[in-house]
Design a protein around this motif. Structure first.
Motif, PDB file in Angstrom:
ATOM      1  N   ALA A 134       0.843  -1.189   0.000  1.00 60.22           N
ATOM      2  CA  ALA A 134       0.000   0.000   0.000  1.00 60.22           C
ATOM      3  C   ALA A 134       0.880   1.242   0.000  1.00 60.22           C
ATOM      4  O   ALA A 134       2.039   1.204   0.428  1.00 60.22           O
ATOM      5  CB  ALA A 134      -0.920  -0.001   1.218  1.00 60.22           C
ATOM      6  N   GLU A 135       0.313   2.352  -0.462  1.00 60.61           N
ATOM      7  CA  GLU A 135       1.095   3.582  -0.616  1.00 60.61           C
ATOM      8  C   GLU A 135       1.752   4.010   0.688  1.00 60.61           C
ATOM      9  O   GLU A 135       2.948   4.324   0.727  1.00 60.61           O
ATOM     10  CB  GLU A 135       0.182   4.690  -1.152  1.00 60.61           C
ATOM     11  N   ARG A 136       1.005   4.023   1.783  1.00 66.07           N
ATOM     12  CA  ARG A 136       1.578   4.458   3.056  1.00 66.07           C
ATOM     13  C   ARG A 136       2.666   3.492   3.523  1.00 66.07           C
ATOM     14  O   ARG A 136       3.690   3.916   4.062  1.00 66.07           O
ATOM     15  CB  ARG A 136       0.484   4.582   4.114  1.00 66.07           C
ATOM     16  N   GLU A 137       2.470   2.215   3.279  1.00 64.99           N
ATOM     17  CA  GLU A 137       3.461   1.227   3.694  1.00 64.99           C
ATOM     18  C   GLU A 137       4.762   1.393   2.913  1.00 64.99           C
ATOM     19  O   GLU A 137       5.854   1.194   3.456  1.00 64.99           O
ATOM     20  CB  GLU A 137       2.903  -0.187   3.518  1.00 64.99           C
ATOM     21  N   VAL A 138       4.654   1.739   1.641  1.00 59.12           N
ATOM     22  CA  VAL A 138       5.864   2.016   0.850  1.00 59.12           C
ATOM     23  C   VAL A 138       6.688   3.091   1.545  1.00 59.12           C
ATOM     24  O   VAL A 138       7.895   2.940   1.768  1.00 59.12           O
ATOM     25  CB  VAL A 138       5.498   2.477  -0.578  1.00 59.12           C
ATOM     26  N   ARG A 139       6.029   4.176   1.922  1.00 64.76           N
ATOM     27  CA  ARG A 139       6.742   5.306   2.517  1.00 64.76           C
ATOM     28  C   ARG A 139       7.227   4.995   3.935  1.00 64.76           C
ATOM     29  O   ARG A 139       8.299   5.457   4.344  1.00 64.76           O
ATOM     30  CB  ARG A 139       5.848   6.544   2.523  1.00 64.76           C
ATOM     31  N   GLU A 140       6.474   4.213   4.673  1.00 60.29           N
ATOM     32  CA  GLU A 140       6.909   3.849   6.020  1.00 60.29           C
ATOM     33  C   GLU A 140       8.148   2.964   5.999  1.00 60.29           C
ATOM     34  O   GLU A 140       9.126   3.203   6.715  1.00 60.29           O
ATOM     35  CB  GLU A 140       5.784   3.124   6.758  1.00 60.29           C
ATOM     36  N   ARG A 141       8.120   1.943   5.156  1.00 63.35           N
ATOM     37  CA  ARG A 141       9.174   0.927   5.201  1.00 63.35           C
ATOM     38  C   ARG A 141      10.461   1.366   4.522  1.00 63.35           C
ATOM     39  O   ARG A 141      11.553   0.909   4.887  1.00 63.35           O
ATOM     40  CB  ARG A 141       8.658  -0.378   4.607  1.00 63.35           C
ATOM     41  N   ILE A 142      10.359   2.251   3.538  1.00 65.64           N
ATOM     42  CA  ILE A 142      11.581   2.686   2.855  1.00 65.64           C
ATOM     43  C   ILE A 142      12.469   3.493   3.788  1.00 65.64           C
ATOM     44  O   ILE A 142      13.690   3.530   3.627  1.00 65.64           O
ATOM     45  CB  ILE A 142      11.250   3.489   1.584  1.00 65.64           C
ATOM     46  N   GLY A 143      11.876   4.125   4.800  1.00 60.27           N
ATOM     47  CA  GLY A 143      12.652   4.968   5.693  1.00 60.27           C
ATOM     48  C   GLY A 143      13.774   4.229   6.392  1.00 60.27           C
ATOM     49  O   GLY A 143      14.904   4.735   6.504  1.00 60.27           O
ATOM     50  N   HIS A 144      13.506   3.028   6.885  1.00 62.82           N
ATOM     51  CA  HIS A 144      14.539   2.237   7.576  1.00 62.82           C
ATOM     52  C   HIS A 144      15.718   1.962   6.650  1.00 62.82           C
ATOM     53  O   HIS A 144      16.891   2.062   7.062  1.00 62.82           O
ATOM     54  CB  HIS A 144      13.952   0.919   8.075  1.00 62.82           C
ATOM     55  N   HIS A 145      15.434   1.630   5.391  1.00 64.39           N
ATOM     56  CA  HIS A 145      16.498   1.332   4.431  1.00 64.39           C
ATOM     57  C   HIS A 145      17.302   2.579   4.086  1.00 64.39           C
ATOM     58  O   HIS A 145      18.525   2.511   3.907  1.00 64.39           O
ATOM     59  CB  HIS A 145      15.896   0.722   3.172  1.00 64.39           C
ATOM     60  N   LEU A 146      16.634   3.725   4.004  1.00 67.14           N
ATOM     61  CA  LEU A 146      17.356   4.953   3.683  1.00 67.14           C
ATOM     62  C   LEU A 146      18.248   5.406   4.826  1.00 67.14           C
ATOM     63  O   LEU A 146      19.351   5.914   4.589  1.00 67.14           O
ATOM     64  CB  LEU A 146      16.360   6.051   3.320  1.00 67.14           C
ATOM     65  N   LEU A 147      17.802   5.219   6.065  1.00 58.83           N
ATOM     66  CA  LEU A 147      18.671   5.565   7.193  1.00 58.83           C
ATOM     67  C   LEU A 147      19.943   4.723   7.162  1.00 58.83           C
ATOM     68  O   LEU A 147      21.033   5.219   7.447  1.00 58.83           O
ATOM     69  CB  LEU A 147      17.929   5.354   8.509  1.00 58.83           C
ATOM     70  N   GLU A 148      19.802   3.452   6.796  1.00 58.08           N
ATOM     71  CA  GLU A 148      20.970   2.578   6.690  1.00 58.08           C
ATOM     72  C   GLU A 148      21.845   2.976   5.507  1.00 58.08           C
ATOM     73  O   GLU A 148      23.067   3.128   5.644  1.00 58.08           O
ATOM     74  CB  GLU A 148      20.520   1.125   6.531  1.00 58.08           C
ATOM     75  N   LEU A 149      21.245   3.142   4.349  1.00 57.01           N
ATOM     76  CA  LEU A 149      22.001   3.433   3.132  1.00 57.01           C
ATOM     77  C   LEU A 149      22.785   4.732   3.245  1.00 57.01           C
ATOM     78  O   LEU A 149      23.944   4.804   2.826  1.00 57.01           O
ATOM     79  CB  LEU A 149      21.045   3.515   1.935  1.00 57.01           C
ATOM     80  N   LEU A 150      22.168   5.763   3.836  1.00 59.05           N
ATOM     81  CA  LEU A 150      22.760   7.101   3.855  1.00 59.05           C
ATOM     82  C   LEU A 150      23.369   7.467   5.195  1.00 59.05           C
ATOM     83  O   LEU A 150      23.800   8.606   5.383  1.00 59.05           O
ATOM     84  CB  LEU A 150      21.701   8.134   3.473  1.00 59.05           C
ATOM     85  N   SER A 151      23.410   6.508   6.127  1.00 61.94           N
ATOM     86  CA  SER A 151      23.940   6.770   7.467  1.00 61.94           C
ATOM     87  C   SER A 151      23.299   8.032   8.039  1.00 61.94           C
ATOM     88  O   SER A 151      23.984   8.964   8.458  1.00 61.94           O
ATOM     89  CB  SER A 151      25.468   6.910   7.417  1.00 61.94           C
ATOM     90  N   ALA A 152      21.976   8.033   8.042  1.00 60.79           N
ATOM     91  CA  ALA A 152      21.206   9.201   8.466  1.00 60.79           C
ATOM     92  C   ALA A 152      20.571   8.954   9.832  1.00 60.79           C
ATOM     93  O   ALA A 152      20.599   7.834  10.358  1.00 60.79           O
ATOM     94  CB  ALA A 152      20.148   9.531   7.421  1.00 60.79           C
ATOM     95  N   ASP A 153      19.980   9.993  10.387  1.00 54.99           N
ATOM     96  CA  ASP A 153      19.433   9.924  11.740  1.00 54.99           C
ATOM     97  C   ASP A 153      17.913  10.015  11.807  1.00 54.99           C
ATOM     98  O   ASP A 153      17.294   9.393  12.669  1.00 54.99           O
ATOM     99  CB  ASP A 153      20.026  11.053  12.599  1.00 54.99           C
ATOM    100  N   GLN A 154      17.308  10.818  10.941  1.00 55.34           N
ATOM    101  CA  GLN A 154      15.864  11.010  10.975  1.00 55.34           C
ATOM    102  C   GLN A 154      15.291  10.907   9.562  1.00 55.34           C
ATOM    103  O   GLN A 154      15.974  11.194   8.568  1.00 55.34           O
ATOM    104  CB  GLN A 154      15.489  12.380  11.564  1.00 55.34           C
TER     105      GLN A 154
END
Length: 245
Positions: free
Chosen positions: A23-43
Motif C-alpha cells: 500500500a502507498e503508506r506502507e511504501v513510505r513507512e518501510r523505505i525509511g529504515h532502508h534509507l537511514l541505513e544506506l545514507l547513514s542518516a538519523d531522521q
C-alpha cells in the motif's frame, strides 16, 4: 558510480522492498529504515502533497516526535522557507543547495521545529507522476554529523525512480503498456523485462540492481532491444509498445 559492498546490500534490500505489492503508506513507512541505513542518516519523514489545500499530509516518520510533527501539520509547514523550493526541483537536492545553513539556522522553522528533533543537515526527494507530486522522502542528520554530499545525491537518483514506480502502482495507476504479439515475439523474456522497466523510466543502474546483473549487461540488452524494435533511443521503446497496444 562505484558502490561499496555495504551500499550494494542496502540497495538490494531497498529495491526488493519497492518491488513488493505494498500500500502507498506502507511504501513510505518501510523505505525509511532502508534509507537511514544506506545514507547513514538519523531522521526520516515522508509526506504527500495535497494540491487543493496546498499542504502536506499523511506523514510518516522515524526518530521524530509525534507532537513536533503535529506542529508541522498545523503551523510550520505554512511557515517553511525550504520545502516548497525543494519540491520545485525534480531531483534529489540538499537543503544547503537552496538555502545556506547559517541562514536556515536563523529561521523560526529551524529553531522551533527542526532543531527540536535534532534535524540539522537535510536532503529531500520529491516523486512526481506527470505534474502531480505523489510523495516525498526527507532525510536528515544531526548537528554533530557531516552534511550529506554529492554521493548522497547519486544514491538517491538510483532510488527515486523505483520509489516513484512503487507509489504509482500502490495508487492504482493504469497498467503498464503491454505490447501486442507484433512486438513481444521479437524480444526474449529478459529483453522484455528490461524494456518494460525502461518504459517505467528506470535508469540502467536501477534495472541492473533489480535483475542482479552488471550495468554493462543492461546496456547490451538495450542495444539488442533497439535493433529488434528498429529504434534508436529509449523513448522509441515506449513508442513502439504504444503503437502496438
Amino acid at each position: 558510480m562505484y558502490v561499496t559492498a555495504q551500499e550494494s546490500r542496502a540497495l538490494s534490500r531497498l529495491f526488493g522492498l519497492l518491488a513488493e505489492d505494498l500500500a502507498e503508506r506502507e511504501v513510505r513507512e518501510r523505505i525509511g529504515h532502508h534509507l537511514l541505513e544506506l545514507l547513514s542518516a538519523d531522521q526520516f519523514a515522508s509526506f504527500v502533497w495535497d494540491t487543493p489545500s496546498r499542504s502536506f499530509g499523511s506523514g510518516v516518520w522515524l526518530n521524530m516526535s509525534p507532537d513536533n510533527l503535529a506542529s508541522y501539520d498545523a503551523y510550520y509547514q505554512f511557515n517553511d522557507p525550504i520545502t516548497l523550493k525543494l519540491q520545485a526541483r525534480r531531483e534529489p537536492t540538499l537543503v544547503s543547495q537552496i538555502m545556506p545553513q547559517r541562514e536556515l539556522m536563523r529561521t523560526e522553522f529551524f529553531n522551533d521545529f527542526l532543531a527540536r528533533d535534532g534535524l540539522h543537515w537535510g536532503v529531500n526527494v520529491f516523486s512526481y507522476a506527470g505534474v502531480r507530486n505523489i510523495g516525498d522522502l526527507r532525510i536528515w542528520r544531526g548537528r554533530h554529523r557531516e552534511n550529506f554530499d554529492l554521493r548522497t545525491l547519486e544514491l538517491l537518483r538510483l532510488v527515486e525512480p523505483a520509489f516513484t514506480g512503487a507509489l504509482i502502482r500502490a495508487g492504482g495507476a493504469p497498467p503498464r503498456l503491454m505490447p501486442e504479439p507484433a512486438v513481444a515475439p521479437r524480444l526474449s523474456q529478459r529483453e522484455f523485462e528490461v524494456a518494460m522497466m525502461i518504459c517505467e523510466g528506470l535508469p540502467d543502474k536501477v534495472i541492473a540492481y533489480r535483475l542482479g546483473v552488471e550495468t554493462s549487461t543492461i546496456r547490451t540488452y538495450l542495444k539488442r532491444i533497439f535493433d529488434k524494435l528498429g529504434v534508436h533511443r529509449r523513448s522509441g521503446i515506449a513508442a513502439a509498445f504504444a503503437r502496438n497496444r
